[in-house]
Scaffold this active site. Structure first.
Site, PDB file in Angstrom:
ATOM      1  N   HIS A  17       0.867  -0.919  -0.017  1.00  0.00           N
ATOM      2  CA  HIS A  17      -0.154  -0.012  -0.106  1.00  0.00           C
ATOM      3  C   HIS A  17       0.794   1.315  -0.112  1.00  0.00           C
ATOM      4  CE1 HIS A  17      -3.765   2.127   1.780  1.00  0.00           C
ATOM      5  NE2 HIS A  17      -3.018   2.949   0.901  1.00  0.00           N
ATOM      6  N   HIS A  19       1.309   4.824  -2.495  1.00  0.00           N
ATOM      7  CA  HIS A  19       0.752   5.540  -3.512  1.00  0.00           C
ATOM      8  C   HIS A  19       2.081   6.064  -4.258  1.00  0.00           C
ATOM      9  CE1 HIS A  19      -3.595   5.672  -2.518  1.00  0.00           C
ATOM     10  NE2 HIS A  19      -2.875   5.206  -1.457  1.00  0.00           N
ATOM     11  N   GLU A 200     -11.096   3.524   6.178  1.00  0.00           N
ATOM     12  CA  GLU A 200      -9.871   4.514   6.569  1.00  0.00           C
ATOM     13  C   GLU A 200     -10.719   5.607   7.474  1.00  0.00           C
ATOM     14  OE1 GLU A 200      -8.048   6.515   3.569  1.00  0.00           O
ATOM     15  OE2 GLU A 200      -6.234   7.276   4.578  1.00  0.00           O
ATOM     16  N   ASP A 278       1.585   3.955   2.594  1.00  0.00           N
ATOM     17  CA  ASP A 278       0.824   4.472   2.005  1.00  0.00           C
ATOM     18  C   ASP A 278       1.028   5.875   1.182  1.00  0.00           C
ATOM     19  OD1 ASP A 278      -1.970   5.482   1.358  1.00  0.00           O
ATOM     20  OD2 ASP A 278      -2.464   6.134   3.574  1.00  0.00           O
ATOM     21  N   ASP A 279       1.721   7.085   1.908  1.00  0.00           N
ATOM     22  CA  ASP A 279       2.215   8.295   1.330  1.00  0.00           C
ATOM     23  C   ASP A 279       3.310   8.723   2.266  1.00  0.00           C
ATOM     24  OD1 ASP A 279      -0.041   8.938  -0.771  1.00  0.00           O
ATOM     25  OD2 ASP A 279      -1.176   8.640   1.276  1.00  0.00           O
TER      26      ASP A 279
HETATM   27  N1  ADE Z   1      -4.694   8.592  -1.875  1.00  0.00           N
HETATM   28  C1  ADE Z   1      -3.343   8.722  -1.585  1.00  0.00           C
HETATM   29  N2  ADE Z   1      -3.482   8.530  -0.366  1.00  0.00           N
HETATM   30  C2  ADE Z   1      -4.664   8.184   0.101  1.00  0.00           C
HETATM   31  C3  ADE Z   1      -5.178   7.725   1.199  1.00  0.00           C
HETATM   32  N3  ADE Z   1      -4.461   7.518   2.249  1.00  0.00           N
HETATM   33  N4  ADE Z   1      -6.589   7.431   1.220  1.00  0.00           N
HETATM   34  C4  ADE Z   1      -7.145   7.707  -0.110  1.00  0.00           C
HETATM   35  N5  ADE Z   1      -6.751   8.148  -1.038  1.00  0.00           N
HETATM   36  C5  ADE Z   1      -5.587   8.239  -1.194  1.00  0.00           C
HETATM   37 ZN    ZN Z   2      -3.891   4.751   0.672  1.00  0.00          ZN
END
Ligand code: ADE
Ligand code: ZN
Length: 331
Positions: A17, A19, A200, A278-279
């Site tokens: 996970h 992005h 989430e 995630d990011d």
């Molecule tokens: N796009 C990038 N990160 C995200 C996240 N944590 N939740 C939803 N969309 C996303």
């Molecule tokens: Zn995500």
């Protein structure tokens, strides 16, 4: 380095996970802005970094989409992905399934093929230079309508062999998985595997819909599943994996304190949990920092962390023969 951090540093990990656009560090963002003559709303790296103080998902997404404005050419997508792969490899990440958001680029006039070309060239170089294998998952932006997702799927059909699955991301609340029922059905029929962000910020009902309406193979996040004991039983029975993202949850105020992170409760309920970033450029850490943050806050043992790392490989979309091979050091 603490003993547990030393364990984490050498643990073979799979990231499921991430992005790829969320791995855009401010330094690279500014370098690409300069290269492409893009004007930014922030004067320098430090000011931008200071703006990374989010109160919810939308707060973050607003900056995330702004950040994407510097990604214009094939080389930009290559540089973005390569920087992430280098970082991941340096943290003993051995395998990656990463998301990309084509609509975030095509809406700005960047061709789908430009995005794909840069990312696939980086994948090949990461494999050759770093021994890091990866697959990619194309996400639909759920704040847009299903027709837009359908057009995006049409574009992906020419490149099926490069894309293992489709996912669903962006603003969750108000955009339930069922909004994308038809496009997910068509993606499944075309041979793509399916994942979706659910639970989430959104309620447990969205996790139910991801499972029963979309038929996903994995849930991204899934934290709020704990509010519904029947759902927890279902997830446990099916062994459906959750891609949990601890630092993301903290930075987006999904949890108030890491000590209250639901990871341990999810484990205690017998759920198949994995840890992911995630990011990472926005949330203050890559894989090792995510493992370390929950290990410290929830006092996870070396055995528990190893089991979570094993879950990552097991829940991946690697073919079984590949899985058996990579799981050997974790058994
Ligand atoms: N796009 C990038 N990160 C995200 C996240 N944590 N939740 C939803 N969309 C996303
Ligand atoms: Zn995500």
């Amino acid at each position: 380095m603490s003993d547990i951090d030393a364990v984490i540093a050498q643990l073979p990990k799979a990231e499921l996970h991430i992005h790829i656009e969320g791995s855009l560090e401010p330094e690279l963002l500014f370098a690409l802005a300069k290269r492409n003559n893009v004007r930014l709303a922030y004067p320098d790296v430090e000011t931008l970094r200071r703006a990374y103080a989010f109160t919810n998902l939308q707060d973050f997404l607003d900056l995330y989409y702004q950040g994407m404005s510097v990604l214009l050419k094939e080389a930009d997508f290559y540089d973005l992905a390569m920087a992430y792969f280098r970082k991941a490899a340096s943290q003993t990440v051995r395998y990656v399934e990463f998301f990309f958001d084509p609509q975030g680029h095509t809406a700005r006039g960047v061709a789908f093929e430009t995005v794909l070309a840069g990312l696939t060239r980086a994948q090949a170089d990461a494999e050759a230079q770093l021994g890091l294998h990866s697959r990619m998952i194309m996400c639909f932006l759920r704040h847009l309508d299903e027709a837009d997702a359908e057009r995006t799927l049409d574009q992906a059909l020419k490149h099926k062999e490069k894309i293992i699955g489709v996912g669903l991301d962006s603003s969750e609340v108000g955009h339930p998985p069922s909004k994308f029922k038809r496009v997910f059905r068509r993606a499944r029929d075309e041979g793509f595997l399916l994942v979706a962000h659910a639970g989430e910020e959104g309620p447990p009902e969205y996790v139910w819909e991801a499972i029963d309406v979309l038929g996903v193979d994995r849930i991204d996040h899934g934290n709020r599943s704990l509010e519904d004991p029947v759902l927890v039983k279902r997830l446990a029975k099916d062994g459906l994996a959750l891609t949990v993202c601890p630092l993301s949850n903290l930075r987006l105020c999904v949890v108030r304190d890491m000590k209250q992170h639901p990871l341990r409760r999810l484990m205690d309920a017998g759920l198949n949990v994995t840890i992911n970033s995630d990011d990472p450029a926005y949330f203050g850490g890559y894989m090792n920092e995510n493992f370390a943050a929950v290990a410290a806050a929830l006092t996870l043992s070396a055995g528990e962390l190893t089991a979570i790392a094993r879950n990552g490989f097991a829940a991946s979309f690697m073919p079984d023969v590949e899985k058996q091979h990579v799981l050997v050091p974790l058994n």
